[in-house]
Design an enzyme around this catalytic site. Sequence first.
Site, short mmCIF file in Angstrom:
data_model
loop_
_atom_site.label_atom_id
_atom_site.label_comp_id
_atom_site.label_asym_id
_atom_site.label_seq_id
_atom_site.Cartn_x
_atom_site.Cartn_y
_atom_site.Cartn_z
N VAL A 34 0.84 -1.19 0.00
CA VAL A 34 0.00 0.00 0.00
C VAL A 34 0.88 1.24 0.00
O VAL A 34 2.01 1.20 0.46
CB VAL A 34 -0.97 0.05 1.19
CG1 VAL A 34 -2.01 -1.04 1.07
CG2 VAL A 34 -0.24 -0.04 2.51
N GLY A 35 0.33 2.33 -0.51
CA GLY A 35 1.08 3.59 -0.53
C GLY A 35 1.01 4.23 -1.90
O GLY A 35 0.29 3.77 -2.79
N ASN A 36 1.75 5.30 -2.02
CA ASN A 36 1.77 6.10 -3.23
C ASN A 36 2.18 5.36 -4.47
O ASN A 36 1.54 5.45 -5.52
CB ASN A 36 2.83 7.20 -3.02
CG ASN A 36 2.18 8.53 -2.88
OD1 ASN A 36 1.16 8.77 -3.52
ND2 ASN A 36 2.75 9.37 -2.06
N GLU B 26 -2.49 -8.93 0.01
CA GLU B 26 -2.88 -8.78 1.42
C GLU B 26 -4.00 -7.79 1.61
O GLU B 26 -4.95 -8.00 2.33
CB GLU B 26 -1.70 -8.19 2.19
CG GLU B 26 -0.71 -9.14 2.65
CD GLU B 26 0.42 -8.40 3.33
OE1 GLU B 26 1.44 -9.01 3.48
OE2 GLU B 26 0.27 -7.23 3.72
N ILE C 99 13.29 0.20 1.62
CA ILE C 99 14.08 1.31 2.14
C ILE C 99 15.31 1.48 1.25
O ILE C 99 15.59 2.55 0.73
CB ILE C 99 14.53 1.05 3.61
CG1 ILE C 99 13.31 0.87 4.52
CG2 ILE C 99 15.49 2.12 4.10
CD1 ILE C 99 12.79 2.10 5.17
N LYS D 44 14.93 11.33 1.93
CA LYS D 44 15.23 12.51 2.77
C LYS D 44 15.90 13.62 1.94
O LYS D 44 17.08 13.95 2.17
CB LYS D 44 16.12 12.12 3.96
CG LYS D 44 15.63 10.91 4.75
CD LYS D 44 14.78 11.26 5.94
CE LYS D 44 14.42 10.02 6.74
NZ LYS D 44 13.06 10.00 7.28
O1 0RQ Z 1 10.11 8.43 6.30
O2 0RQ Z 1 8.01 9.65 6.63
O3 0RQ Z 1 9.94 9.94 8.21
O4 0RQ Z 1 10.07 10.85 5.87
O5 0RQ Z 1 10.75 5.76 5.01
O6 0RQ Z 1 9.02 6.13 2.87
O7 0RQ Z 1 9.09 7.02 0.56
O8 0RQ Z 1 7.06 7.45 2.06
O9 0RQ Z 1 7.59 5.19 1.05
O10 0RQ Z 1 5.49 4.74 2.42
O11 0RQ Z 1 6.18 3.36 0.39
O12 0RQ Z 1 7.40 3.20 2.56
C1 0RQ Z 1 9.74 0.36 2.68
C2 0RQ Z 1 8.89 1.79 4.51
C3 0RQ Z 1 8.45 2.41 2.13
C4 0RQ Z 1 7.26 0.44 3.09
C5 0RQ Z 1 8.60 1.24 3.12
C6 0RQ Z 1 11.82 6.69 4.81
C7 0RQ Z 1 11.15 7.88 4.20
C8 0RQ Z 1 9.87 7.93 4.99
C9 0RQ Z 1 8.52 5.97 4.15
P1 0RQ Z 1 9.47 9.83 6.79
P2 0RQ Z 1 8.15 6.56 1.63
P3 0RQ Z 1 6.54 4.13 1.59
C10 0RQ Z 1 2.74 -5.83 1.86
C11 0RQ Z 1 4.03 -5.21 1.71
C12 0RQ Z 1 7.60 -3.16 4.30
C13 0RQ Z 1 6.26 -3.86 4.38
C14 0RQ Z 1 5.78 -4.32 3.05
C15 0RQ Z 1 7.25 -0.73 4.05
C16 0RQ Z 1 9.53 6.48 5.16
O13 0RQ Z 1 7.03 -0.01 1.80
O14 0RQ Z 1 7.00 -0.59 5.22
O15 0RQ Z 1 6.46 -4.29 2.04
N1 0RQ Z 1 7.53 -1.96 3.52
N2 0RQ Z 1 4.58 -4.76 2.99
O16 0RQ Z 1 11.95 9.02 4.36
C17 0RQ Z 1 16.18 6.26 5.17
C18 0RQ Z 1 16.12 5.24 3.07
C19 0RQ Z 1 14.70 5.43 3.03
C20 0RQ Z 1 14.12 6.05 4.15
C21 0RQ Z 1 12.57 5.56 2.71
N3 0RQ Z 1 16.77 4.65 2.04
N4 0RQ Z 1 16.80 5.66 4.14
N5 0RQ Z 1 14.85 6.46 5.21
N6 0RQ Z 1 12.80 6.10 3.89
N7 0RQ Z 1 13.73 5.14 2.15
C22 0RQ Z 1 1.62 -4.82 2.15
C23 0RQ Z 1 1.46 -4.56 3.62
O17 0RQ Z 1 2.17 -5.05 4.44
C24 0RQ Z 1 0.40 -3.64 3.97
#
Ligand code: 0RQ
Length: 503
Positions: free
Chosen positions: A269-271, A293, A363, A407
């Site tokens: 889920v997400g953008n 899911e 990440i 970031k």
């Molecule tokens: O942090 O909000 O503090 O700025 O991570 O990142 O870019 O908004 O992206 O919401 O898609 O999340 C992997 C976390 C990505 C998510 C992850 C920081 C970034 C921000 C969120 P801030 P974005 P997303 C089945 C699938 C695991 C569970 C999964 C996740 C925050 O996709 O939780 O896959 N996945 N489930 O700043 C430091 C980096 C970073 C970073 C992003 N390289 N270093 N911080 N961030 N990249 C479906 C379900 O389970 C529902």
Amino acid sequence: SEDRIRNPRLRGLVVSAEEAAAHIHPGETVAMSGFTGSGYPKVVPLALAERMDRCHAAGEGFQIRLLTGASTAPELDGALARVDGIALRLPFQADPEARQRINAGTLEYIDTHLSHVAQHTWFGFYGEVDTAVVEVSAIREDGSLVPSTSVGNNKTWLDLARKVIIEVNDWHPLEVDGMHDVYYGTALPPHRKPIPLIHPDDRIGETSLRCDPAKVVAVVRTHAADRNSPFNAADATSEQIAAHLMDFLQHEVKLGRLPKNLLPLQSGVGNIPNAVLLGLARSGFRDLTAFTEVIQDGMLDLLRDGVLRSASCTGFALSPDANEEFKRNIDFYRERIVMRTQEISNHPELVRRLGCLCMNGMIEADLYGNVNSTHVMGSRIQNGIGGSGDFARNGYLSIFLSPSTAKNGSISSLVPMVSHVDHTEHDVAIIVTEQGVADLRGLSPKQRARALIARCAHPDYRDALQDYFDRALRESYGKHTPHLLGEALSWHQRWLDTGSMRA
Ligand code: 0RQ
């Protein structure tokens, strides 16, 4: 209107949230319903948090071990974390209050593959379950429970808990009855049999949850909305990532490696996932299926527009608008959506058999294709692995999607070595950033590094990655997966020291 509690014995157990919460005692393992903000109990956890707060004020300890389906909402994780009421939490969670405590080191968190939670509880790995707190949409005459907007681990919680508290929430439409598919064929090893699911929309179970009425200690009536987070419109980066992925999928279809209507989709889920779903519709894909899911806004749109034929899930993550749409056209969606227990929605056997197209966020990834989905700078948990591992290792194609920087560009999401590994190089086939697609299939580690630097790295970090790789090729102890161990995590340390990964 019709009473949602049709079983006379259980109707006799209706009490207030406070009275229900009084059945939960300090030190208990409490298993609650809820998956990505849908189908979680709305009032008993709040009443429990208030009681904990009073106990703490009086100098008495009161914490529980909390098990759920996945992330929940401020009324559950948030409220209990805020009063320091959670000693240990599992699995996936995304609540800011809980995250803060986990990263402060005061809340123990076990990040588990979502398909594992039920069986690990059956195996006894988490000890006994004292109390289950489960939200449902109705109780049938026979005492069986009609789930609400998620099924999650509820079957297991109801089967294993010593005591059961039920919240009956009439915010959910009665017509969700019939959407659920609760499979009871999950025996324990060595007695397991193949799971008889061949197509992503097959129904193999029952439409309600069995519940021993003798275990029910309280029933609470509620009328409260699911979390219902509003949805952000897709940004330019997400659109670019989706466009690259669409080109790639069309190419695969052309080469005959994917059927025209693709394979069952799994998407986080997400953008970015939402932009991908929109992209699928725009690119002319039709007659698709989903085995995933969570159903988010984009999937409802695809179902309505006939792009998606059916969707299998364990829960929802809808915006308020999408929720209204869901309720308005519930008869349409009931025919096309199956809600399963999460051990089935995410089952490796099924993901492998169906050949899912798995699309998840990350990440960071490293030069060799190892993926970190959970930890910022190797130590700070963001959310958790969720279902991504269930799908990534077992799908037909395991795709990870991310912007190439984070970031404000101070972090490269492609690094020499990941600071934490959730998905190993063996589980990752395709990586997509707004820069492009790296197809890692059939490539050796060194070939993967070249593809990732050329196709996915942000131009600001490309030369530094190439430089690391070139020097590692010369100086590494082994030349199979070249690394400079003293330097491999230096990008992360530099960010911690200076606020930027740039040299
Ligand atoms: O942090 O909000 O503090 O700025 O991570 O990142 O870019 O908004 O992206 O919401 O898609 O999340 C992997 C976390 C990505 C998510 C992850 C920081 C970034 C921000 C969120 P801030 P974005 P997303 C089945 C699938 C695991 C569970 C999964 C996740 C925050 O996709 O939780 O896959 N996945 N489930 O700043 C430091 C980096 C970073 C970073 C992003 N390289 N270093 N911080 N961030 N990249 C479906 C379900 O389970 C529902």
